[in-house]
Design a protein around this motif. Structure first.
Motif, short mmCIF file in Angstrom:
data_model
loop_
_atom_site.label_atom_id
_atom_site.label_comp_id
_atom_site.label_asym_id
_atom_site.label_seq_id
_atom_site.Cartn_x
_atom_site.Cartn_y
_atom_site.Cartn_z
N GLY B 23 6.74 -7.67 7.31
CA GLY B 23 7.11 -7.14 6.17
C GLY B 23 6.58 -5.77 5.85
O GLY B 23 5.39 -5.38 6.48
N VAL B 24 7.31 -4.94 4.89
CA VAL B 24 6.76 -3.58 4.51
C VAL B 24 6.81 -3.55 3.29
O VAL B 24 7.97 -3.98 2.62
CB VAL B 24 7.40 -2.43 5.29
N LEU B 25 5.80 -3.34 2.39
CA LEU B 25 5.95 -3.35 1.12
C LEU B 25 5.63 -1.84 0.55
O LEU B 25 4.63 -1.44 0.68
CB LEU B 25 4.99 -4.27 0.35
N ASP B 26 6.70 -1.29 0.07
CA ASP B 26 6.31 0.28 -0.14
C ASP B 26 6.35 0.32 -1.94
O ASP B 26 7.11 -0.46 -2.48
CB ASP B 26 7.73 1.04 0.44
N GLY B 27 5.82 1.26 -2.42
CA GLY B 27 5.93 1.83 -3.54
C GLY B 27 4.68 1.07 -4.55
O GLY B 27 4.63 1.20 -5.88
N VAL B 28 3.81 0.42 -3.86
CA VAL B 28 2.67 -0.20 -4.42
C VAL B 28 1.73 1.13 -5.02
O VAL B 28 1.42 1.82 -3.91
CB VAL B 28 1.81 -1.09 -3.50
N PRO B 29 1.42 1.17 -6.12
CA PRO B 29 0.32 2.25 -6.52
C PRO B 29 -0.97 2.50 -5.53
O PRO B 29 -1.41 1.37 -4.98
CB PRO B 29 -0.05 1.91 -7.84
N ALA B 30 -1.68 3.43 -5.53
CA ALA B 30 -2.97 3.62 -4.59
C ALA B 30 -3.94 2.64 -5.54
O ALA B 30 -3.88 2.94 -6.60
CB ALA B 30 -3.30 5.16 -4.30
N GLY B 31 -4.83 2.48 -4.82
CA GLY B 31 -6.18 2.03 -5.41
C GLY B 31 -6.27 0.64 -5.90
O GLY B 31 -7.35 0.30 -6.61
N ILE B 32 -5.34 -0.02 -5.61
CA ILE B 32 -5.34 -1.54 -6.24
C ILE B 32 -6.20 -2.46 -4.86
O ILE B 32 -5.87 -2.34 -3.74
CB ILE B 32 -3.83 -2.10 -6.14
N ALA B 33 -6.88 -3.12 -5.44
CA ALA B 33 -7.90 -3.94 -4.74
C ALA B 33 -7.06 -5.18 -4.19
O ALA B 33 -6.33 -5.75 -5.12
CB ALA B 33 -9.09 -4.52 -5.41
N ARG B 75 -8.40 -1.70 -0.06
CA ARG B 75 -7.78 -0.97 -1.25
C ARG B 75 -6.46 -0.35 -0.73
O ARG B 75 -6.51 0.25 0.25
CB ARG B 75 -8.51 0.20 -2.22
N THR B 76 -5.53 -0.25 -1.53
CA THR B 76 -4.20 0.18 -1.34
C THR B 76 -4.34 1.68 -1.25
O THR B 76 -4.85 2.44 -1.94
CB THR B 76 -3.16 -0.14 -2.17
N LEU B 77 -3.45 2.26 -0.22
CA LEU B 77 -3.49 3.72 -0.16
C LEU B 77 -2.21 4.51 -1.04
O LEU B 77 -2.29 5.81 -1.01
CB LEU B 77 -3.45 4.18 1.23
N GLY B 78 -1.49 3.69 -1.32
CA GLY B 78 -0.31 4.27 -2.25
C GLY B 78 0.83 4.46 -0.99
O GLY B 78 2.07 4.80 -1.15
N THR B 79 0.60 4.06 0.16
CA THR B 79 1.70 4.22 1.19
C THR B 79 2.09 2.81 1.64
O THR B 79 1.60 2.05 1.13
CB THR B 79 0.74 5.15 2.76
N PRO B 80 3.01 2.95 2.32
CA PRO B 80 3.82 1.59 2.55
C PRO B 80 2.62 0.54 3.35
O PRO B 80 1.96 0.93 4.25
CB PRO B 80 4.83 1.64 3.91
N ILE B 81 2.78 -0.59 2.79
CA ILE B 81 1.69 -1.91 3.34
C ILE B 81 2.55 -2.44 4.42
O ILE B 81 3.68 -3.25 4.12
CB ILE B 81 1.48 -2.53 2.35
N ALA B 82 2.23 -2.34 5.76
CA ALA B 82 2.94 -3.02 6.75
C ALA B 82 2.17 -4.04 7.35
O ALA B 82 1.04 -4.06 7.47
CB ALA B 82 3.55 -2.10 7.88
N PHE B 83 2.71 -5.32 7.67
CA PHE B 83 1.88 -6.49 8.09
C PHE B 83 2.67 -7.30 8.91
O PHE B 83 4.01 -7.18 8.74
CB PHE B 83 1.23 -7.27 6.81
#
Lengths: 300, 300, 300, 300
Positions: B23-33, B75-83
């Protein structure tokens, strides 16, 4: 927010006791003939013209639709269909006492918490009157569905513990007489839906229907096929029951779903003055059909 | 279609027996552990590691998540998280016999009718395996919700007619022993949700939750607050029961909803070979939490 | 289709010579004070009250806005703001001759091809009058932007080959005298936009602005920063010119963009009777500001 | 954010120097044959295999697409098509010096301001490498368009002041030799588009194309039909020029648009080490085609 659907996109507006309520229905193809009589009939049905246990406002205030755009010579132009219904019988004074209080079981308080401001005039948007616009838009959608061979038929199947339709009127009257209210279950049957309607993962047909139906005030649950009652049945017994939907997609058989409406909390017994319905499920029937139509028409 | 939500937008992909699901999770704010251990635990929970009555595939094939993007140094970059999760144990041969047949109670047939083509390898997208990606994305959403003081807790509250959790294992084992299957009800409690979550007309909190939950395979119904059972209660008795939602908007109290899962039709008793669960509701619990988290996170 | 934006969602409706044009603006927070005088001024500006070279219809028909919902005691309620403007001076008879012909350079023909039906009354939706609703909605958006310290200022910077504003009136008058028309370039400057407005990949600030501006009739191009003229400059010369946007995101400096409007094809010289503007770019200026405001307000 | 389109919905992911870049293309009908060779050719074209003035990374690192889902036996399944391209030649060390500095003319600084965190490894998402995923998705879209008789042909028509294609190579080489860079204009021609493509008000064909094209890095302007140059022509002279679009809708003739790309600011002359292109417009050509295809395919 106030828009439903992205193909036939319906935007609802208007406060219960403001100038008017209405809507804009965008995405309707050009050239569709509109049966305005049918819309009027649906509005009368929603108003509960011939039924007991409905508020008196509905009966005094006939809903006259003014068409602002999108229709020429009785046919759609392919442009947004905008319409409004004036609030002739708006009587904000009836609700003046609510300016500094909250009605129990109503959304008054959370609205004020959310918006910091509140239209105390009869609930503002959170009024059964808002469903008038849904019925108009839903009726246009229903006409297009019928033209494509798809029928939607909702009916009240339970009032309180009563499941015999012949006794619904008396049951409701009894609660009304006590200044109380009672819930009900509406069942909806969809026939003629082409095989393949719905999407297999997130936008499943049942998910779209539930989303539409649970947007109706006082609706507390949605089930289809074997529903909650099926929990006691083993797989071997209910294998073949699909409720018309398989894997999120219509399978060509009748789609059947049910939804439950709680009793209105605004009753004389609860100390709330003003107009109220002893069984809101009665007038929910055409709204269930309207929202079903608006949900289905997105898939055409 | 395969995307859920427009703020935290989750797109799911992958066939059950293809190269991978993910999946791809988009829109997650940056900096989240991101707590990767928690994600692993949730996947084990979904796989039913410590529970009876789950298919053997889940146990043999540990779900290892490969992170493709969106995360740097935990940490999240604020870019789409793909896995993605590779389908190591993909055994399409097990399903070769399905190439020219349809499984009863499954979506095989309507899929072929809709798409004109069908991935016969174990159901393609219409597989419980697809929920793995939902659990990963949902767990990231849940972590952000927890950080904001919002908890989601789902549990099995009924299996068949049984409502005593102490007896669920035995009940399921009995059906499994007979080559049969049974349904279940999952209850979910949301605490800490800020007052004002939800929209008053179409995007009501309950409508969004139902839309999310009814996108889970085998789910046949959704109810909240007084639900279907409340139909027999008069307004005077249930006035104060809100289920945590009033007028479509959270009121600051605990939100409680319930959903029902039908038994799987693919059982030895029904003549279907291959892996199956005697009670899919068991493994649905973390999926209900994941979809609830994905629904709620849209409102942050 | 007829909706712009998904945060402040603006739906436009109405045919040029139907009952009314109007719109619904949804998503506006509650409690915002509306300056109705400012809206009236913007409508006068769009109508070209004090300018030469505008059609006579605009001058004869003052645009009076009727507010249907969403506003109470001069403040927004957080509910959809619906408004309409009656087409008092609708004279479909003027256009009767168009019932069976197409105007050159207009969309008459493609509309009929697309919809199979056509509102021949003055272009239906494809009329400059439709921009009235945009100006109303845009002015509400602009008021909120100003409250947040963001200003939008558009102006005509070129008419034909003329770039001296002092000579624009004469230049336009000359074309009008010849029964001809001429194009113009509008420049728009945005100040006070917070750093970080826009998204880095698809929803770049410049892409959203271009999408908004190119939705205005007769607009043939959009450029920002170094624009088309910058093509002849080497990187070493224009390195530091950002036009206020870097990587799709505002960088805190003034955002400057330009857009070009072609001359109207409906001129006496082209044999087209009825009302027309010698330079539509003149009246496009407030529409450019309105669409810019509607684009920016989505990012708040 | 990182999704383009709602019919053929393309989600892009991946940082320039992370594990991989890739995408998910959802909404593609089942049964379409994919020409993988064509995709490889387009990637080579984007990489500038046979052209001067491109960065060396592109040449060293052949883009190999790994297909994760949505395709079986060379045909689409109707499920999401997920793919990735590994960043084999990722050399974050080259960029280590950027960890505490910002490149002039790049988005480094605004990204850090917006997200509070920054992927300093070669620009993260704000890298030309991100367009690789667009080219893959766009090529699938293009194949479907071609199957429907629609062709898209983009070409470089201007480099600096030079408009003779025969001299482009030398012009670029001259700038490269000086450690400088130069802008260019790309023209795109669309043929075979059915009459009626586009929407008349906000989602005009030109607005959708501009939205797509201005999402490409370094693009500073978009024009169609008479464009900016047409401003000096009177209506009587350009009446009949439509640029293929009338009132927001294709009219059946060739659609022609142009877009301008500024020179890259990362040049040796500007003191920036690492790989760079002397004229990014060269490699923008297939990206312009890809984004055009993705924009058009939404209307099918």
């Amino acid at each position: 927010m106030n828009t439903f659907g992205d193909k036939w996109s319906f935007t609802s507006f208007g406060e219960s006791h403001g100038a008017a309520i209405g809507g804009v229905l965008d995405g309707v193809p050009a050239g569709i003939a509109i049966n305005f009589d049918l819309i009027r009939q649906e509005l009368d049905r929603r108003a509960g013209k011939d039924q007991k246990g409905v508020s008196q406002r509905a009966l005094r205030e006939p809903d006259e639709v003014e068409w602002l755009s999108g229709v020429l010579d009785g046919r759609t132009l392919g442009t947004p269909i905008a319409f409004l219904i004036r609030n002739k019988d708006a009587r904000p004074d009836d609700y003046a006492y609510l300016k500094h209080t909250y009605r129990i079981g109503h959304a008054d308080k959370v609205y004020e918490q959310k918006y910091g401001i509140r239209d105390w005039r009869g609930g503002g948007r959170a009024s059964a009157r808002e469903t008038t616009a849904r019925v108009v838009a839903g009726c246009i959608a229903k006409q297009e569905l019928v033209a494509k061979g798809i029928s939607i038929q909702a009916q009240l199947v339970q009032v309180g513990a009563e499941t015999d339709p012949a006794k619904f009127t008396d049951t409701i009257a009894a609660y009304q007489h006590e200044g109380d209210s009672i819930g009900g279950i509406v069942e909806c049957r969809i026939n003629g839906l082409p095989v393949g309607t719905g999407e297999p993962i997130f936008d499943k047909l049942q998910a779209e229907l539930a989303f539409a139906i649970l947007s109706i005030n006082a609706c507390k649950g949605f089930e289809y096929g074997t529903g909650f009652g099926g929990v006691t049945q083993p797989g071997s017994a209910i294998n073949a029951v699909s409720g018309g939907i398989s894997g999120g997609i219509s399978d060509g058989t009748e789609v059947v779903f049910r939804c439950v409406f709680k009793p209105t909390p605004s009753t004389p017994k609860a100390g709330v003055k003003g107009r109220h319905d002893a069984c809101v499920a009665v007038r929910a029937v055409p709204v269930v059909e309207a929202m079903t139509a608006l949900a289905l028409v997105q898939f055409l």
